[in-house]
Write a protein that holds these residues in place. Structure first.
Motif, PDB file in Angstrom:
ATOM      1  N   GLU A   1     -56.382   6.454 -13.753  1.00  0.00           N
ATOM      2  CA  GLU A   1     -55.667   6.622 -12.488  1.00  0.00           C
ATOM      3  C   GLU A   1     -54.191   6.392 -12.774  1.00  0.00           C
ATOM      4  O   GLU A   1     -53.835   5.491 -13.539  1.00  0.00           O
ATOM      5  N   VAL A   2     -53.323   7.197 -12.158  1.00  0.00           N
ATOM      6  CA  VAL A   2     -51.903   7.175 -12.531  1.00  0.00           C
ATOM      7  C   VAL A   2     -51.022   7.039 -11.295  1.00  0.00           C
ATOM      8  O   VAL A   2     -51.244   7.693 -10.273  1.00  0.00           O
ATOM      9  N   SER A   3     -50.008   6.188 -11.399  1.00  0.00           N
ATOM     10  CA  SER A   3     -48.921   6.135 -10.425  1.00  0.00           C
ATOM     11  C   SER A   3     -47.620   6.164 -11.217  1.00  0.00           C
ATOM     12  O   SER A   3     -47.619   6.017 -12.450  1.00  0.00           O
ATOM     13  N   SER A   4     -46.498   6.358 -10.531  1.00  0.00           N
ATOM     14  CA  SER A   4     -45.240   6.482 -11.267  1.00  0.00           C
ATOM     15  C   SER A   4     -44.078   5.893 -10.482  1.00  0.00           C
ATOM     16  O   SER A   4     -44.113   5.786  -9.260  1.00  0.00           O
ATOM     17  N   ALA A   5     -43.050   5.507 -11.226  1.00  0.00           N
ATOM     18  CA  ALA A   5     -41.784   5.027 -10.668  1.00  0.00           C
ATOM     19  C   ALA A   5     -40.663   5.635 -11.496  1.00  0.00           C
ATOM     20  O   ALA A   5     -40.814   5.834 -12.703  1.00  0.00           O
ATOM     21  N   MET A   6     -39.511   5.904 -10.854  1.00  0.00           N
ATOM     22  CA  MET A   6     -38.416   6.577 -11.552  1.00  0.00           C
ATOM     23  C   MET A   6     -37.242   5.649 -11.859  1.00  0.00           C
ATOM     24  O   MET A   6     -36.233   6.093 -12.394  1.00  0.00           O
ATOM     25  N   ASP A   7     -37.366   4.375 -11.514  1.00  0.00           N
ATOM     26  CA  ASP A   7     -36.345   3.406 -11.913  1.00  0.00           C
ATOM     27  C   ASP A   7     -36.976   2.025 -12.006  1.00  0.00           C
ATOM     28  O   ASP A   7     -38.089   1.799 -11.514  1.00  0.00           O
ATOM     29  N   GLY A   8     -36.244   1.096 -12.632  1.00  0.00           N
ATOM     30  CA  GLY A   8     -36.801  -0.223 -12.854  1.00  0.00           C
ATOM     31  C   GLY A   8     -37.063  -0.999 -11.589  1.00  0.00           C
ATOM     32  O   GLY A   8     -38.044  -1.753 -11.491  1.00  0.00           O
ATOM     33  N   GLU A   9     -36.224  -0.808 -10.592  1.00  0.00           N
ATOM     34  CA  GLU A   9     -36.387  -1.528  -9.326  1.00  0.00           C
ATOM     35  C   GLU A   9     -37.671  -1.106  -8.624  1.00  0.00           C
ATOM     36  O   GLU A   9     -38.441  -1.945  -8.137  1.00  0.00           O
ATOM     37  N   GLU A  10     -37.901   0.209  -8.567  1.00  0.00           N
ATOM     38  CA  GLU A  10     -39.126   0.718  -7.947  1.00  0.00           C
ATOM     39  C   GLU A  10     -40.354   0.262  -8.719  1.00  0.00           C
ATOM     40  O   GLU A  10     -41.384  -0.078  -8.126  1.00  0.00           O
ATOM     41  N   ALA A  11     -40.256   0.228 -10.053  1.00  0.00           N
ATOM     42  CA  ALA A  11     -41.383  -0.204 -10.879  1.00  0.00           C
ATOM     43  C   ALA A  11     -41.795  -1.633 -10.545  1.00  0.00           C
ATOM     44  O   ALA A  11     -42.982  -1.930 -10.352  1.00  0.00           O
ATOM     45  N   LEU A  12     -40.815  -2.537 -10.460  1.00  0.00           N
ATOM     46  CA  LEU A  12     -41.117  -3.935 -10.151  1.00  0.00           C
ATOM     47  C   LEU A  12     -41.737  -4.070  -8.764  1.00  0.00           C
ATOM     48  O   LEU A  12     -42.646  -4.877  -8.557  1.00  0.00           O
TER      49      LEU A  12
ATOM     50  N   ILE B   1     -45.382  -2.864  -9.001  1.00  0.00           N
ATOM     51  CA  ILE B   1     -46.195  -3.835  -9.730  1.00  0.00           C
ATOM     52  C   ILE B   1     -46.485  -5.045  -8.854  1.00  0.00           C
ATOM     53  O   ILE B   1     -47.588  -5.604  -8.887  1.00  0.00           O
ATOM     54  N   ASP B   2     -45.509  -5.466  -8.058  1.00  0.00           N
ATOM     55  CA  ASP B   2     -45.734  -6.584  -7.133  1.00  0.00           C
ATOM     56  C   ASP B   2     -46.775  -6.225  -6.084  1.00  0.00           C
ATOM     57  O   ASP B   2     -47.598  -7.063  -5.699  1.00  0.00           O
ATOM     58  N   GLU B   3     -46.746  -4.965  -5.623  1.00  0.00           N
ATOM     59  CA  GLU B   3     -47.681  -4.540  -4.583  1.00  0.00           C
ATOM     60  C   GLU B   3     -49.097  -4.399  -5.127  1.00  0.00           C
ATOM     61  O   GLU B   3     -50.065  -4.803  -4.472  1.00  0.00           O
ATOM     62  N   GLN B   4     -49.234  -3.823  -6.311  1.00  0.00           N
ATOM     63  CA  GLN B   4     -50.553  -3.621  -6.899  1.00  0.00           C
ATOM     64  C   GLN B   4     -50.419  -3.506  -8.425  1.00  0.00           C
ATOM     65  O   GLN B   4     -50.072  -2.449  -8.951  1.00  0.00           O
ATOM     66  N   THR B   5     -50.684  -4.600  -9.091  1.00  0.00           N
ATOM     67  CA  THR B   5     -50.512  -4.642 -10.544  1.00  0.00           C
ATOM     68  C   THR B   5     -51.457  -3.663 -11.232  1.00  0.00           C
ATOM     69  O   THR B   5     -52.672  -3.717 -11.015  1.00  0.00           O
ATOM     70  N   PRO B   6     -50.926  -2.755 -12.066  1.00  0.00           N
ATOM     71  CA  PRO B   6     -51.782  -1.806 -12.790  1.00  0.00           C
ATOM     72  C   PRO B   6     -52.441  -2.488 -13.990  1.00  0.00           C
ATOM     73  O   PRO B   6     -52.213  -3.671 -14.257  1.00  0.00           O
TER      74      PRO B   6
ATOM     75  N   LEU C   1     -64.880 -21.237 -12.929  1.00  0.00           N
ATOM     76  CA  LEU C   1     -64.086 -20.310 -13.726  1.00  0.00           C
ATOM     77  C   LEU C   1     -63.157 -19.448 -12.874  1.00  0.00           C
ATOM     78  O   LEU C   1     -62.266 -18.783 -13.401  1.00  0.00           O
ATOM     79  N   ILE C   2     -63.362 -19.442 -11.564  1.00  0.00           N
ATOM     80  CA  ILE C   2     -62.503 -18.649 -10.677  1.00  0.00           C
ATOM     81  C   ILE C   2     -61.430 -19.569 -10.096  1.00  0.00           C
ATOM     82  O   ILE C   2     -61.719 -20.442  -9.281  1.00  0.00           O
ATOM     83  N   ARG C   3     -60.216 -19.375 -10.555  1.00  0.00           N
ATOM     84  CA  ARG C   3     -59.109 -20.230 -10.110  1.00  0.00           C
ATOM     85  C   ARG C   3     -58.386 -19.567  -8.938  1.00  0.00           C
ATOM     86  O   ARG C   3     -58.023 -18.401  -9.001  1.00  0.00           O
ATOM     87  N   THR C   4     -58.177 -20.331  -7.882  1.00  0.00           N
ATOM     88  CA  THR C   4     -57.400 -19.848  -6.743  1.00  0.00           C
ATOM     89  C   THR C   4     -55.920 -20.059  -7.022  1.00  0.00           C
ATOM     90  O   THR C   4     -55.507 -21.162  -7.379  1.00  0.00           O
ATOM     91  N   VAL C   5     -55.130 -19.000  -6.909  1.00  0.00           N
ATOM     92  CA  VAL C   5     -53.686 -19.079  -7.106  1.00  0.00           C
ATOM     93  C   VAL C   5     -53.055 -18.988  -5.720  1.00  0.00           C
ATOM     94  O   VAL C   5     -53.061 -17.930  -5.096  1.00  0.00           O
ATOM     95  N   ARG C   6     -52.540 -20.089  -5.251  1.00  0.00           N
ATOM     96  CA  ARG C   6     -52.055 -20.185  -3.874  1.00  0.00           C
ATOM     97  C   ARG C   6     -51.035 -19.087  -3.554  1.00  0.00           C
ATOM     98  O   ARG C   6     -50.111 -18.838  -4.325  1.00  0.00           O
ATOM     99  N   ALA C   7     -51.233 -18.434  -2.438  1.00  0.00           N
ATOM    100  CA  ALA C   7     -50.346 -17.397  -1.903  1.00  0.00           C
ATOM    101  C   ALA C   7     -50.331 -16.116  -2.751  1.00  0.00           C
ATOM    102  O   ALA C   7     -49.551 -15.214  -2.495  1.00  0.00           O
ATOM    103  N   VAL C   8     -51.204 -16.043  -3.771  1.00  0.00           N
ATOM    104  CA  VAL C   8     -51.249 -14.839  -4.608  1.00  0.00           C
ATOM    105  C   VAL C   8     -52.648 -14.234  -4.617  1.00  0.00           C
ATOM    106  O   VAL C   8     -52.866 -13.113  -4.161  1.00  0.00           O
ATOM    107  N   GLY C   9     -53.625 -14.967  -5.144  1.00  0.00           N
ATOM    108  CA  GLY C   9     -54.965 -14.418  -5.253  1.00  0.00           C
ATOM    109  C   GLY C   9     -55.857 -15.286  -6.104  1.00  0.00           C
ATOM    110  O   GLY C   9     -55.891 -16.508  -5.942  1.00  0.00           O
TER     111      GLY C   9
END
Length: 226
Positions: A26-37, A40-45, A212-220
């Motif tokens: 599955e592929v997504s794309s970004a055309m600059d570093g700001e959009e990439a970050l 990645i924050d929204e949905q880490t590939p 083994l499943i660690r909860t990361v507060r405010a992240v996942g």
């Protein structure tokens, strides 16, 4: 497996997208570093193909920033660039890139490099058996055990555990878990993830076993490798 292409040349994005989709990614794309970050924050590939020369934020700086964050410090990254000097390759690897390819390159070689990097990060990929810590999954017989003790999981808990184990050591958001386990076109509330993780924990953990499943507060959540 989801690959993010970070590249400012539309023709290169389309070439990479065609070959990756043909190979089953599955592929997504970004055309600059700001959009990439932001993406990645929204949905880490599962993998980032990162061009060196990018508008706004350079590929080198993007890679450096990913390695500073707990959620992305183990995210596989391959740098792709027209810069072929040894000093440039060394610099790219020094900031945390897993591999480095100079343009022009063969799409087949790139696919081989991607698979090699993914296998280094997760030796279980492509296997009928997945083992992390003292948990083992038989994907053919549909069986799960922990330290030799057979576990009884429902279908959703089985898929959830597989998704966790294939990405062991990485922090996963609820949105990633929803998309990866339930699918992107299915509406499920975030709290549903928490419900199934409670069920999975109950099945995984006996009285004296480490969770083994660690909860990361405010992240996942993160499935621990050890």
């Amino acid at each position: 497996m989801k690959v993010l292409i970070v590249e400012d040349e539309p023709s290169m994005i389309e070439l990479l997208r065609y070959n990756l989709v043909s190979a089953g990614f599955e592929v997504s794309s970004a055309m600059d570093g700001e959009e990439a970050l932001m993406l990645i924050d929204e949905q880490t590939p599962d993998m980032v193909l990162l061009d060196w020369m990018l508008p706004k934020i350079s590929g080198i700086e993007v890679c450096r920033m990913l390695r500073r964050k707990q959620e992305t410090r183990n995210l596989p990254v391959i740098m792709i660039t027209a810069r072929g000097e040894e000093t440039d390759r060394v610099r790219g690897l020094d900031v945390g890139a897993d591999d480095y390819m100079s343009k022009p390159f063969s799409p087949n070689e790139l696919l081989a490099r991607i698979r090699a990097v993914l296998r280094r990060h997760n030796p279980n990929l492509g296997s009928d058996m997945i083992s992390v810590a003292d948990v083992s999954m038989d994907l053919v017989a549909y069986k799960v055990s922990r330290a030799g003790r057979e576990l009884h999981l429902g279908p959703t808990e089985f898929k959830l555990l597989r998704y966790f184990m294939e990405r062991a050591g990485r922090v996963l958001t609820r949105e990633q878990l929803l998309d990866g386990v339930w699918g992107q076109n299915v509406y499920v509330e975030d709290r549903t993830v928490d419900v199934h993780i409670r069920r999975l924990r109950k099945a995984l953990n006996s009285e004296n076993e480490v969770d083994l499943i660690r909860t990361v507060r405010a992240v996942g959540y993160c499935f621990e490798k050890e």
